[in-house]
Design a protein around this motif. Structure first.
Motif, PDB file in Angstrom:
ATOM      1  N   TYR A  39       0.832  -1.203   0.000  1.00 26.79           N
ATOM      2  CA  TYR A  39       0.000   0.000   0.000  1.00 26.79           C
ATOM      3  C   TYR A  39       0.866   1.251   0.000  1.00 26.79           C
ATOM      4  O   TYR A  39       1.789   1.391   0.785  1.00 26.79           O
ATOM      5  N   LYS A  40       0.560   2.135  -0.928  1.00 30.08           N
ATOM      6  CA  LYS A  40       1.190   3.459  -0.939  1.00 30.08           C
ATOM      7  C   LYS A  40       0.079   4.469  -1.173  1.00 30.08           C
ATOM      8  O   LYS A  40      -0.699   4.324  -2.112  1.00 30.08           O
ATOM      9  N   ALA A  41       0.002   5.477  -0.340  1.00 28.11           N
ATOM     10  CA  ALA A  41      -1.035   6.499  -0.493  1.00 28.11           C
ATOM     11  C   ALA A  41      -0.729   7.332  -1.726  1.00 28.11           C
ATOM     12  O   ALA A  41       0.389   7.813  -1.894  1.00 28.11           O
ATOM     13  N   LYS A  42      -1.728   7.493  -2.579  1.00 23.87           N
ATOM     14  CA  LYS A  42      -1.547   8.324  -3.767  1.00 23.87           C
ATOM     15  C   LYS A  42      -1.515   9.787  -3.345  1.00 23.87           C
ATOM     16  O   LYS A  42      -2.179  10.182  -2.393  1.00 23.87           O
ATOM     17  N   ARG A  43      -0.766  10.568  -4.074  1.00 21.67           N
ATOM     18  CA  ARG A  43      -0.650  11.984  -3.761  1.00 21.67           C
ATOM     19  C   ARG A  43      -2.023  12.647  -3.881  1.00 21.67           C
ATOM     20  O   ARG A  43      -2.701  12.516  -4.896  1.00 21.67           O
ATOM     21  N   GLY A  44      -2.450  13.327  -2.841  1.00 17.47           N
ATOM     22  CA  GLY A  44      -3.734  14.017  -2.856  1.00 17.47           C
ATOM     23  C   GLY A  44      -4.909  13.146  -2.453  1.00 17.47           C
ATOM     24  O   GLY A  44      -6.021  13.639  -2.342  1.00 17.47           O
TER      25      GLY A  44
END
Length: 135
Positions: free
Chosen positions: A46-51
């Motif tokens: 999991y990586k949080a998308k920018r914005g």
């Protein structure tokens, strides 16, 4: 004790124990391995998308777009009936209209509109100026 490389130690409190997660319940960091319950953040990779705001409409989409100027039409319209000064000009040029109206620099053409606009066609000395009957 003699100072030497073999006697060097890190300062007290500067070295922390490594947090080993997912190594059994007895460690206190087993089962969910400090990731909480279910959901996107608990998944591997999991990586949080920018914005991204968890499904809430992101800030950049909530705010209005600003700072755009259309490239379609840069033609300035002048109503001749409301402006007597244009009728009194001997020659109608782009620079003389700019002096009267102070329109922005990006304007590429001027259109004279109104009932008397066609009568002024003979005074126009610039191809960037059209009257309401012309294209």
């Amino acid at each position: 004790m003699i100072m030497g490389l073999e006697n060097l130690k890190p300062a007290k409190g500067s070295v922390k124990k490594i947090k080993r997660v997912g190594r059994g319940q007895g460690s206190g960091m087993g089962k969910t391995a400090t990731r909480g319950g279910k959901g996107q953040t608990a998944r591997t990779g999991y990586k949080a998308k920018r914005g991204f705001e968890g499904g809430q409409q992101p800030l950049q989409r909530r705010l209005p777009k600003i700072g755009f100027r259309t490239k379609d039409s840069h033609i300035y319209s002048i109503n001749v009936e409301k402006n007597e000064a244009i009728k009194n000009l001997e020659e109608i040029t782009f620079s003389s209209l700019r002096a009267l109206h102070h329109f922005p620099l990006y304007i590429e053409g001027v259109k004279l509109i109104g009932k008397d606009a066609k009568n002024l066609a003979s005074k126009i000395k610039d191809e960037r100026i059209k009257t309401s009957g012309q294209k």
